[in-house]
Motif scaffolding. Sequence first.
Motif, mmCIF file in Angstrom:
data_model
loop_
_atom_site.group_PDB
_atom_site.id
_atom_site.type_symbol
_atom_site.label_atom_id
_atom_site.label_comp_id
_atom_site.label_asym_id
_atom_site.label_seq_id
_atom_site.Cartn_x
_atom_site.Cartn_y
_atom_site.Cartn_z
ATOM 1 N N GLY A 44 0.913 -1.271 -0.336
ATOM 2 C CA GLY A 44 -0.339 0.022 -0.264
ATOM 3 C C GLY A 44 0.444 1.579 -0.439
ATOM 4 O O GLY A 44 0.199 2.604 0.382
ATOM 5 N N ILE A 45 1.892 1.557 0.050
ATOM 6 C CA ILE A 45 2.943 2.521 -0.179
ATOM 7 C C ILE A 45 1.880 3.582 -1.331
ATOM 8 O O ILE A 45 1.867 3.058 -2.529
ATOM 9 C CB ILE A 45 4.277 1.898 -0.882
ATOM 10 N N ARG A 46 1.796 4.868 -1.685
ATOM 11 C CA ARG A 46 1.156 5.742 -1.913
ATOM 12 C C ARG A 46 1.535 6.988 -1.522
ATOM 13 O O ARG A 46 2.020 7.759 -0.258
ATOM 14 C CB ARG A 46 -0.301 4.870 -1.745
ATOM 15 N N GLY A 47 0.843 7.777 -2.447
ATOM 16 C CA GLY A 47 1.361 9.436 -2.491
ATOM 17 C C GLY A 47 -0.510 10.081 -1.572
ATOM 18 O O GLY A 47 -0.972 9.174 -2.376
ATOM 19 N N PRO A 48 -0.262 11.000 -1.206
ATOM 20 C CA PRO A 48 -1.974 11.614 -0.896
ATOM 21 C C PRO A 48 -2.122 12.356 -1.417
ATOM 22 O O PRO A 48 -1.278 12.660 -2.861
ATOM 23 C CB PRO A 48 -1.705 12.328 0.489
ATOM 24 N N LEU A 49 -3.452 12.387 -2.325
ATOM 25 C CA LEU A 49 -3.851 13.331 -2.830
ATOM 26 C C LEU A 49 -5.843 13.775 -2.089
ATOM 27 O O LEU A 49 -6.071 13.203 -2.199
ATOM 28 C CB LEU A 49 -4.418 12.665 -4.416
ATOM 29 N N ASP A 50 -5.509 15.690 -2.632
ATOM 30 C CA ASP A 50 -6.731 16.107 -1.449
ATOM 31 C C ASP A 50 -7.821 15.254 -2.624
ATOM 32 O O ASP A 50 -7.878 15.386 -3.294
ATOM 33 C CB ASP A 50 -6.512 17.563 -1.977
ATOM 34 N N GLY A 51 -9.024 15.322 -1.720
ATOM 35 C CA GLY A 51 -10.717 15.057 -2.034
ATOM 36 C C GLY A 51 -10.079 13.427 -2.079
ATOM 37 O O GLY A 51 -11.084 12.749 -2.613
ATOM 38 N N TYR A 52 -8.865 12.853 -1.688
ATOM 39 C CA TYR A 52 -9.583 11.663 -1.209
ATOM 40 C C TYR A 52 -8.288 10.375 -0.158
ATOM 41 O O TYR A 52 -8.027 11.042 0.165
ATOM 42 C CB TYR A 52 -8.258 10.150 -2.486
ATOM 43 N N ARG A 53 -9.358 9.751 0.532
ATOM 44 C CA ARG A 53 -8.766 8.564 1.612
ATOM 45 C C ARG A 53 -7.638 8.311 1.018
ATOM 46 O O ARG A 53 -7.688 7.707 0.088
ATOM 47 C CB ARG A 53 -9.984 7.346 1.656
ATOM 48 N N ASP A 54 -6.665 8.641 2.115
ATOM 49 C CA ASP A 54 -5.649 8.373 1.906
ATOM 50 C C ASP A 54 -5.439 6.623 2.648
ATOM 51 O O ASP A 54 -5.088 6.774 4.131
ATOM 52 C CB ASP A 54 -4.365 9.034 3.163
ATOM 53 N N LEU A 55 -6.134 5.851 2.426
ATOM 54 C CA LEU A 55 -5.801 4.082 2.529
ATOM 55 C C LEU A 55 -6.014 3.113 0.688
ATOM 56 O O LEU A 55 -6.047 4.008 -0.045
ATOM 57 C CB LEU A 55 -7.651 4.445 3.198
ATOM 58 N N ASP A 56 -5.034 2.388 1.723
ATOM 59 C CA ASP A 56 -4.514 1.227 0.432
ATOM 60 C C ASP A 56 -5.485 0.468 -0.195
ATOM 61 O O ASP A 56 -7.093 0.081 0.389
ATOM 62 C CB ASP A 56 -3.353 0.876 0.193
ATOM 63 N N ALA A 57 -5.291 0.119 -1.483
ATOM 64 C CA ALA A 57 -6.449 -0.572 -2.160
ATOM 65 C C ALA A 57 -7.319 -2.181 -1.140
ATOM 66 O O ALA A 57 -7.741 -1.992 -1.172
ATOM 67 C CB ALA A 57 -6.344 -1.409 -3.250
ATOM 68 N N ALA A 58 -6.526 -2.571 -0.502
ATOM 69 C CA ALA A 58 -6.270 -4.000 0.127
ATOM 70 C C ALA A 58 -7.360 -4.228 1.482
ATOM 71 O O ALA A 58 -8.239 -3.676 2.187
ATOM 72 C CB ALA A 58 -5.612 -4.510 0.787
ATOM 73 N N ALA A 59 -6.584 -2.393 2.114
ATOM 74 C CA ALA A 59 -7.152 -2.021 3.127
ATOM 75 C C ALA A 59 -8.864 -1.626 3.240
ATOM 76 O O ALA A 59 -9.375 -1.925 4.335
ATOM 77 C CB ALA A 59 -6.202 -1.297 3.494
#
Length: 246
Positions: A44-59
């Motif tokens: 689930g390594i990722r970058g944040p983006l305004d307007g989207y939940r900061d949560l990875d796909a599997a979670a």
Amino acid sequence: METDPACEREIYDPYCRWPAGSATLMRSAPWRRLVVLGDSVAAGIRGPLDGYRDLDAAARVAEALGAAHPSFSYHNLAERDLRTAEIRDRQLRPALELHPDLAVISAEGNDALRRSFDEERFHDELTSIIRPLVAQGTQFVTIGLFDLARSGLVPDPHAGPMAERFDRLDALTSRITDEYGGVHVGNHGHPLAADPGIFADDRIHCNARGHAIAAANLVTALAALPAKRTPDAERPAGVTPSTVTG
């Protein structure tokens, strides 16, 4: 879908919407023990983006299954920077000890990043992960990768050869998955697979929008799985796993 005003862009993003009937799917899902194996994509390594939940796909998917079933358990064993053989050596035994009835596997990207990518070796290493899980009665899903090489984020002259390797990788992963009765999430063929707007600032991993899209594709894949799976049973006659492109 999430209705928090802070996630307004995600709420109205058509590519992030889960398929019709998802709530029913979560309630009727037979899975109670989800295990994730893999590399940074699975972790689930990722970058944040305004307007989207900061949560990875599997979670995201685990959250929905957990809300529907109090006895549900979720274990993410994935680690970044691992190749397929390393994932097998480090994660397979702990995964089997958890006795999952559903496993999500993303175990190929670091192999195909190398010009020495060997399809036969990858086939053997991925199947050495899948076979013991299937023998234990685990239903599995493999995760396809978005098309980073064609996003414009990979400089020439590396982009072309990388795109070719990742095309071969996705086709091979899909074939292996079908052979063993799983379902492959075909993110590689998604309409936004090469959109630079789904990638993080590191130009390697997805951002929160990419993970939201991947979660929607994963739920679509889960909907394509047989409703029930009996441990150690063969795949029912006539059931053909599908490759899902979102």
